[in-house]
Motif scaffolding. Sequence first.
Motif, PDB file in Angstrom:
ATOM      1  N   GLY A  30      13.296  -7.037  -5.566  1.00 41.98           N
ATOM      2  CA  GLY A  30      12.799  -5.928  -6.312  1.00 41.98           C
ATOM      3  C   GLY A  30      11.395  -5.552  -5.642  1.00 41.98           C
ATOM      4  O   GLY A  30      10.903  -4.389  -6.039  1.00 41.98           O
ATOM      5  N   ALA A  31      10.675  -6.261  -5.131  1.00 38.91           N
ATOM      6  CA  ALA A  31       9.485  -5.784  -4.489  1.00 38.91           C
ATOM      7  C   ALA A  31       9.520  -4.965  -3.521  1.00 38.91           C
ATOM      8  O   ALA A  31      10.571  -5.125  -2.571  1.00 38.91           O
ATOM      9  N   PRO A  32       8.822  -3.918  -3.369  1.00 35.89           N
ATOM     10  CA  PRO A  32       8.681  -2.932  -2.196  1.00 35.89           C
ATOM     11  C   PRO A  32       8.673  -3.454  -0.917  1.00 35.89           C
ATOM     12  O   PRO A  32       7.882  -4.622  -0.726  1.00 35.89           O
ATOM     13  N   TYR A  33       9.508  -3.176   0.017  1.00 41.17           N
ATOM     14  CA  TYR A  33       9.271  -3.626   1.372  1.00 41.17           C
ATOM     15  C   TYR A  33       9.579  -2.215   2.282  1.00 41.17           C
ATOM     16  O   TYR A  33      10.309  -1.789   2.568  1.00 41.17           O
ATOM     17  N   GLN A  34       8.881  -2.377   3.402  1.00 44.50           N
ATOM     18  CA  GLN A  34       8.658  -1.582   4.287  1.00 44.50           C
ATOM     19  C   GLN A  34       8.927  -2.180   5.981  1.00 44.50           C
ATOM     20  O   GLN A  34       7.848  -2.944   6.182  1.00 44.50           O
ATOM     21  N   THR A  56      -6.202  -2.239 -10.251  1.00 44.19           N
ATOM     22  CA  THR A  56      -5.855  -2.671  -8.656  1.00 44.19           C
ATOM     23  C   THR A  56      -4.476  -2.616  -8.279  1.00 44.19           C
ATOM     24  O   THR A  56      -3.569  -2.436  -9.246  1.00 44.19           O
ATOM     25  N   ALA A  57      -4.436  -1.934  -7.195  1.00 43.87           N
ATOM     26  CA  ALA A  57      -3.056  -1.868  -6.858  1.00 43.87           C
ATOM     27  C   ALA A  57      -2.342  -3.271  -5.898  1.00 43.87           C
ATOM     28  O   ALA A  57      -1.098  -3.283  -6.110  1.00 43.87           O
ATOM     29  N   MET A  58      -3.173  -3.983  -5.365  1.00 43.64           N
ATOM     30  CA  MET A  58      -2.704  -5.299  -4.873  1.00 43.64           C
ATOM     31  C   MET A  58      -3.947  -6.328  -4.874  1.00 43.64           C
ATOM     32  O   MET A  58      -5.161  -6.123  -4.541  1.00 43.64           O
ATOM     33  N   ILE A  59      -3.257  -7.638  -5.327  1.00 45.35           N
ATOM     34  CA  ILE A  59      -4.042  -8.837  -5.221  1.00 45.35           C
ATOM     35  C   ILE A  59      -3.864  -9.918  -4.442  1.00 45.35           C
ATOM     36  O   ILE A  59      -2.354 -10.038  -4.382  1.00 45.35           O
ATOM     37  N   CYS A  60      -4.554 -10.571  -3.554  1.00 48.07           N
ATOM     38  CA  CYS A  60      -4.134 -11.367  -2.544  1.00 48.07           C
ATOM     39  C   CYS A  60      -4.945 -12.575  -2.966  1.00 48.07           C
ATOM     40  O   CYS A  60      -6.021 -12.663  -3.089  1.00 48.07           O
ATOM     41  N   THR A  61      -4.076 -13.825  -2.891  1.00 46.83           N
ATOM     42  CA  THR A  61      -4.756 -15.047  -3.185  1.00 46.83           C
ATOM     43  C   THR A  61      -3.916 -16.195  -2.424  1.00 46.83           C
ATOM     44  O   THR A  61      -3.326 -15.681  -1.553  1.00 46.83           O
ATOM     45  N   MET A  62      -4.395 -17.357  -2.416  1.00 45.73           N
ATOM     46  CA  MET A  62      -3.827 -18.268  -1.522  1.00 45.73           C
ATOM     47  C   MET A  62      -3.444 -19.571  -2.328  1.00 45.73           C
ATOM     48  O   MET A  62      -3.980 -19.698  -3.266  1.00 45.73           O
ATOM     49  N   LEU A  85       0.760  -1.149  -0.167  1.00 51.09           N
ATOM     50  CA  LEU A  85      -0.053   0.211  -0.168  1.00 51.09           C
ATOM     51  C   LEU A  85       0.706   1.410   0.043  1.00 51.09           C
ATOM     52  O   LEU A  85       0.621   2.150  -0.733  1.00 51.09           O
ATOM     53  N   LEU A  86       1.920   1.479   0.856  1.00 49.92           N
ATOM     54  CA  LEU A  86       2.844   2.290   0.788  1.00 49.92           C
ATOM     55  C   LEU A  86       3.478   2.631  -0.762  1.00 49.92           C
ATOM     56  O   LEU A  86       3.720   3.774  -1.238  1.00 49.92           O
ATOM     57  N   ALA A  87       3.869   1.649  -1.255  1.00 53.83           N
ATOM     58  CA  ALA A  87       4.329   2.011  -2.423  1.00 53.83           C
ATOM     59  C   ALA A  87       3.401   1.973  -3.494  1.00 53.83           C
ATOM     60  O   ALA A  87       3.790   2.926  -4.463  1.00 53.83           O
ATOM     61  N   ALA A  88       2.350   1.664  -3.372  1.00 57.78           N
ATOM     62  CA  ALA A  88       1.358   1.973  -4.376  1.00 57.78           C
ATOM     63  C   ALA A  88       0.966   3.567  -4.298  1.00 57.78           C
ATOM     64  O   ALA A  88       0.760   4.142  -5.321  1.00 57.78           O
ATOM     65  N   ALA A  96      -4.202   5.450  -4.878  1.00 56.32           N
ATOM     66  CA  ALA A  96      -5.067   5.694  -3.625  1.00 56.32           C
ATOM     67  C   ALA A  96      -6.529   6.047  -4.088  1.00 56.32           C
ATOM     68  O   ALA A  96      -6.899   6.412  -5.144  1.00 56.32           O
ATOM     69  N   GLY A  97      -7.312   6.129  -2.938  1.00 57.84           N
ATOM     70  CA  GLY A  97      -8.656   6.510  -3.358  1.00 57.84           C
ATOM     71  C   GLY A  97      -9.581   5.468  -3.799  1.00 57.84           C
ATOM     72  O   GLY A  97      -9.197   4.189  -4.080  1.00 57.84           O
ATOM     73  N   PRO A  98     -11.111   5.718  -3.700  1.00 56.25           N
ATOM     74  CA  PRO A  98     -12.053   4.596  -4.151  1.00 56.25           C
ATOM     75  C   PRO A  98     -12.069   4.005  -5.474  1.00 56.25           C
ATOM     76  O   PRO A  98     -12.574   3.023  -5.754  1.00 56.25           O
ATOM     77  N   ASP A  99     -11.219   4.791  -6.491  1.00 53.30           N
ATOM     78  CA  ASP A  99     -11.111   4.179  -7.754  1.00 53.30           C
ATOM     79  C   ASP A  99      -9.929   3.089  -7.883  1.00 53.30           C
ATOM     80  O   ASP A  99      -9.837   2.689  -8.912  1.00 53.30           O
ATOM     81  N   THR A 100      -9.257   3.073  -6.763  1.00 56.05           N
ATOM     82  CA  THR A 100      -8.203   2.224  -6.833  1.00 56.05           C
ATOM     83  C   THR A 100      -8.592   0.859  -6.183  1.00 56.05           C
ATOM     84  O   THR A 100      -9.497   1.014  -4.912  1.00 56.05           O
ATOM     85  N   LEU A 101      -8.332  -0.417  -6.670  1.00 64.61           N
ATOM     86  CA  LEU A 101      -8.947  -1.760  -5.896  1.00 64.61           C
ATOM     87  C   LEU A 101      -7.974  -2.219  -5.248  1.00 64.61           C
ATOM     88  O   LEU A 101      -6.786  -2.306  -5.557  1.00 64.61           O
ATOM     89  N   LEU A 102      -8.471  -3.019  -4.410  1.00 62.92           N
ATOM     90  CA  LEU A 102      -7.673  -4.109  -3.425  1.00 62.92           C
ATOM     91  C   LEU A 102      -8.473  -5.309  -3.750  1.00 62.92           C
ATOM     92  O   LEU A 102      -9.574  -5.330  -3.092  1.00 62.92           O
ATOM     93  N   LEU A 103      -7.872  -6.451  -4.232  1.00 62.82           N
ATOM     94  CA  LEU A 103      -8.654  -7.490  -4.505  1.00 62.82           C
ATOM     95  C   LEU A 103      -8.113  -8.631  -3.589  1.00 62.82           C
ATOM     96  O   LEU A 103      -6.859  -8.775  -3.173  1.00 62.82           O
ATOM     97  N   TYR A 104      -8.946  -9.530  -3.031  1.00 59.19           N
ATOM     98  CA  TYR A 104      -8.643 -10.765  -2.405  1.00 59.19           C
ATOM     99  C   TYR A 104      -9.446 -11.831  -2.730  1.00 59.19           C
ATOM    100  O   TYR A 104     -10.900 -11.670  -3.200  1.00 59.19           O
ATOM    101  N   GLY A 105      -9.200 -13.202  -2.637  1.00 59.29           N
ATOM    102  CA  GLY A 105     -10.293 -14.364  -2.785  1.00 59.29           C
ATOM    103  C   GLY A 105     -11.127 -14.246  -2.058  1.00 59.29           C
ATOM    104  O   GLY A 105     -10.979 -14.195  -0.728  1.00 59.29           O
ATOM    105  N   ALA A 106     -12.280 -14.552  -2.166  1.00 60.63           N
ATOM    106  CA  ALA A 106     -13.561 -14.675  -1.346  1.00 60.63           C
ATOM    107  C   ALA A 106     -13.330 -15.751  -0.065  1.00 60.63           C
ATOM    108  O   ALA A 106     -14.211 -15.758   0.709  1.00 60.63           O
TER     109      ALA A 106
END
Length: 750
Positions: A230-234, A152-158, A87-90, A96-106
């Motif tokens: 190379g992935a951002p890391y805080q 989408t800024a970030m997608i989370c799957t498993m 999120l910080l890197a994005a 940011a804001g409501p037009d940006t999506l964060l997706l995760y598997g249901a």
Amino acid sequence: MLSAQQEIYLDNNATTPVLPVAAAAAMHTMQYGFGNPSSSHATGIKAKAELETTRSLARQLIGASSGDIVFTSGATEGIQTSIVSALLAARERGLAGPDTLLLYGATEHKAVPESLKHWNRVLNFNATIMAIPVDQHGLLDQAFIRQHLSKTAMICTMAANNETGVKQDLTALEQLIRQTNPEVYWMVDCVQALGKMALNIAATSIDYAPFSGHKLYAPKGIGFLYIRQGAPYQPFIAGGGQESGLRSGTENLPGIAALHAIFTELAKETGSVFQPERILWQYRQALLSALKQVFPALVLNSDAPYVVPTTINFSVPGFYSKDIMDLFDAAGIRVSSGSACSSKVPSSFVLDAMGLDSWRSQGAIRLSFGPAMTKAECDRACAAISALQQVVCQHCLVLTDATPTLEIHASGLIQLKHEALCSYLLICPDSRQVVVIDPVLPLAGRIANIIQGQGLTVKAILDTHLHRDHQSARPALLALVGNACPAESCDVLGWPEQVRQLHCGPFQLTKLATPGHTPEAVSIMLHHSDTAHGDKVRAVFCGDVLLPGGIGRSDLPGGDMSALADSIRLLAATLPDDCLLLSSHDYAQRFFTTLALALKEQPLLQDLLHNSANSDWPLQLQQQAALLQQHSQHLCGLVEVSLSDATDVIAPQRLNQFMAQRPDVQIVDVREPHEQSAGALTQYLQQPYAVLEMPLSKLADAVMTQRLRPEQPLLLVCRSGNRSLVACKVLGRLGFKQVFNLKGGTALLQ
């Protein structure tokens, strides 16, 4: 007492026992390899070597030749770190804001969506969070991902689901994700994957992959996070700069040493305690065969080729998760429901997301074994499960060709409950007759099993009124079990025409018109004759005229407030004060009430009965109706929930001392009959105390027949201490002065 060795532990997706070699490694490190990896002396250098060797093994096992491996406190920390970093890197990229999506598997573990919501708010990222739908197999909807990924800024799957064991096709997902949005940050929860499916992280563009130790035979409190190069890391934790500055704080070296031992076993080509996948599939099939012996109608909620072999998620028609869990737990078999608790019947959000029927979601059981299971452990588990076939047959939970044994509780008055709905069976063991009162559809299968399994003749199936919130199960039961009285010779509530009194062995039933909640409502009086007490009304099935802790409503179509008040006055004039009032609904876990108790608890009733000129009972009933009309769910009356506790809660370690001081106390097992047969309470007790088996479904019968008396000191016991506490509250309201509850139930006696 039941020992840990006698337990059959089949809940490995929740947590695992620590592998002996891992425990030994952790203990050795605590005693001899306790150095701080940041220290420059020899003891610290040895600790540092242990740390880096384990890190190298982790790389080898997950196929991560590059990127960072950071040791964490577990997967939840890894998830937080990944999300915060993404999120910080994005935001730095202007997303940011409501037009940006964060997706995760249901079907993701709740740690993922809850963390997304938390950090989205805390970091003021304010994106729109969306769940990716899944199909009936639990696989992610790739069309949905393709449609939304560009924003989408970030997608989370498993990798593998914790409830169903469903594997996601990471190769196909990667191709879709990187073709659609190469810049999106991708986290894959790998907690349930290691040791169960092949992983080759280096061949993917996964940015973050959290792992947990305690899901794979390591202690709790240790895990690791893979971060792609190379992935951002805080850094989530700042301080002394440990883990190359990526995660400060002195490393959990005993936990890391345990991981080292686990990783060493996993890396062995031969002689490992971890079984190859083909053996795990054999274990799965053996366990499934045992389950189907007990539950022939078992339905799998996930299956090959979509799953890892170590998870079996199933449902059985007619059973809720709790029914099977209580049965298995009494037999020393540990499984889980994998369900999210609610105010009603627990339901699996994972199976709901898969679109499966509600009965499957509410009845889901997760049986999970670990990849280090031995054949002996599998055989012992199969034998323990198969042994339950006799129990479910004996108690008519499942009907088979075997003739069930008539058990002690299949007589007298039985109260069955589904959420707030109550149904009743009145059984005469001598004449083998049964009268069913206020049957509801969710309990129809269980009622039919009892009737057919015990070989009972149906005398009548009755309703107290035409219910406004649910359908009577009378037609369904008639179709299943038949009726001695043809439907055409019965009234609308099932009462035989031209019959004033129904007989069922020593029981006699008469009806009294009590309209008001509905125009056709009746109350059914239960008379019981015996030499000690003569012929008297012991109980009344009053429908929704009076509820335990409340008064029925009269504002529904056909309702009449004045008629309801007259009906209540008629009951008060007709019934003895100690007569049990058995309602169609129990909204506050009170099971039943009496007229004397209702008058004591509800001042409104006093006003209604006296009907004085200055009484405002009509106004109070109108106000209650207004509240009920605003309620989100249909309620047939307003009940104020007020709870009283047991006289005292007895800790398990105090049990023997308590019984020595109070030898007059009767221990009462309030678990259901099938639990009692699967695992007798006496096996948990160190001393040979006498135990009275009195399940909650027979509590009203025990009070009505005075098998439980107010002057008698009682110690109530169940599996967890919850149901026994409910029973304590019920009895306490009735005037039982010495009712004790065993804290934690049988679970803490083991």
